[in-house]
Motif scaffolding. Structure first.
Motif: not given
Length: 428
Positions: A289-290, A292
């Motif tokens: 997840n970029k 996060l």
């Protein structure tokens, strides 16, 4: 210097104390042997390179006693036990039952210690999982099968429990507080590494800065000794009492209130908390997840050990934990009751609640001086880097504080046992 060396010399002449000291030295030897037994499947060369590049991991390595850089069976060290102690002490404020236990003397302390040991086990499992995930993302350890992973985590958790047991053995059969002594042993064992790092950078930077570094170290050691030994003496007068044909009391003594009641504990507690954002950031930075991952990278950089936010947070946590731990270890209401019970009073202060309020008033103010000093020592590496430009000063102030404080406390315990044995010999 002679004042502190004399008790050690006399202790070796006392058979029982000599036995305690030799037992502590034997535990040190066991600790250092296990610290060099690596967990299989780890690329030690890559691991050492990673630790040399990360001040954060170097700081964790200090509190693991040098076992993390080798990724030994004791890799996660005493951090889970320290975190469990913090959680239990915070819970005593929330749950009245735990607060009552704490007031029940030796039995209550033993029960809380038992709860701390129980809580240490799941915390050590979680920390072992986090360490495995961090090293796997760095390519230092391969992805393991479920059975091998369970074996690895069990080994690391067992290493923490074993280390905790060694500390309790020192407390019971050796000299000093076992947990503090083991942290002290780990720091001393890693000092040659840090001196080597510092000297390797001196050739690249201004050689004159090494003089500033030595001067700062001497001033810090002198300040730690002064703060640890400083006390505020509160006069206590005992009224005269007649029993039969004899007159008792009528004497004046002093109640010593230490400037640093909490000792080295606030530093250990604070560093355990302030490292969490960096550890969480490095762990979450590798997830797919970029958004996060970007947040995690930002949090890790925000709490970099060179950053202002990290050092301000560290400073404030040390002050907060100093007051918190002082409130736990020193109870003005109980001390006031003991003074009143034996017919004593502080001149100009009424017995009972006014005495407790007066003691609390004094303690709050002298603790501020001790807390500010501990906070400055905690952020000393950042201040030293600004003054000298030597970037290898990773944990100088904290390590010096722990080493000097543990040495002073241990020498005091030896002195107290020597005095006790002298009295026993006199009575015989």
């Amino acid at each position: 210097m002679e004042k502190y060396l004399r008790p050690i010399t006399l202790a070796f002449k006392t058979p029982e104390l000599r036995k305690k000291i030799l037992f502590t030295a034997f535990i040190f030897l066991v600790f250092r042997i296990f610290a060099h037994i690596p967990v299989p499947g780890v690329n030690i060369d890559k691991l050492k390179t990673l630790f040399a590049q990360s001040e954060f991991l170097g700081l964790l390595d200090i509190f693991s006693g040098g076992t993390l850089a080798n990724f030994s069976v004791m890799a996660i060290g005493l951090n889970p036990y320290i975190n469990a102690s913090i959680i239990l002490q915070l819970l005593t404020i929330v749950f009245p039952r735990l607060e009552e236990l704490q007031k029940e003397g030796e039995y209550g302390r033993e029960k809380i210690n038992q709860y701390t040991r129980f809580l240490t086990v799941p915390l050590s499992v979680l920390q072992a999982l986090g360490m495995y995930a961090l090293l796997r993302n760095q390519g230092i350890i391969e992805t393991l099968s479920p059975m091998v992973l369970i074996s690895l985590i069990t080994t690391m958790a067992a290493g923490t429990v074993f280390l905790m047991w060694l500390g309790e053995l020192i407390s019971e059969f050796g000299i000093g507080n076992g947990i503090s002594i083991l942290i002290f042993a780990g720091i001393v064992g890693r000092l040659p590494v840090f001196f080597g790092q510092t000297l390797s950078l001196v050739t690249q930077e201004l050689i004159a800065n090494i003089g500033i570094f030595i001067l700062i170290s001497l001033l810090v050691i002198a300040g730690i000794v002064f703060i640890n030994e400083a006390v505020r003496q509160v006069p206590v007068t005992y009224a005269k009492r007649v029993r039969g044909n004899k007159l008792y009391g009528g004497s004046t003594t002093y109640l010593p209130l230490r400037l640093n009641q909490a000792g080295v504990i606030p530093i250990i507690f604070a560093v355990s908390i302030v490292l969490i954002p960096q550890l969480a950031g490095q762990f979450l930075a590798q997830i797919p997840n970029k958004a996060l991952a970007g947040f995690a990278n930002g949090m890790a950089s925000l709490f970099s050990s060179n950053g202002v936010i990290y050092n301000v947070t560290y400073f404030l946590l040390v002050i907060g934990f100093t007051y918190f731990y002082t409130a736990i270890t020193f109870n003005p209401q109980k001390i006031s009751g003991e003074i009143q019970k034996y017919g004593g009073f502080i001149p100009g202060i009424r017995p009972g609640t006014p005495t407790a309020n007066y003691l609390n008033y004094i303690l709050t103010r002298i603790t501020l001086a001790g807390a500010l000093f501990l906070g400055l020592v905690a952020i000393l590496p950042a201040l030293a880097r600004l003054a000298t430009g030597i970037s290898a000063l990773t944990i100088g102030g904290t390590s010096i504080l722990i080493v000097v404080s543990v040495v002073l406390e241990t020498v005091k315990q030896i002195e107290a046992q020597l005095v006790m044995r002298n009295y026993e010999g006199f009575l015989k």
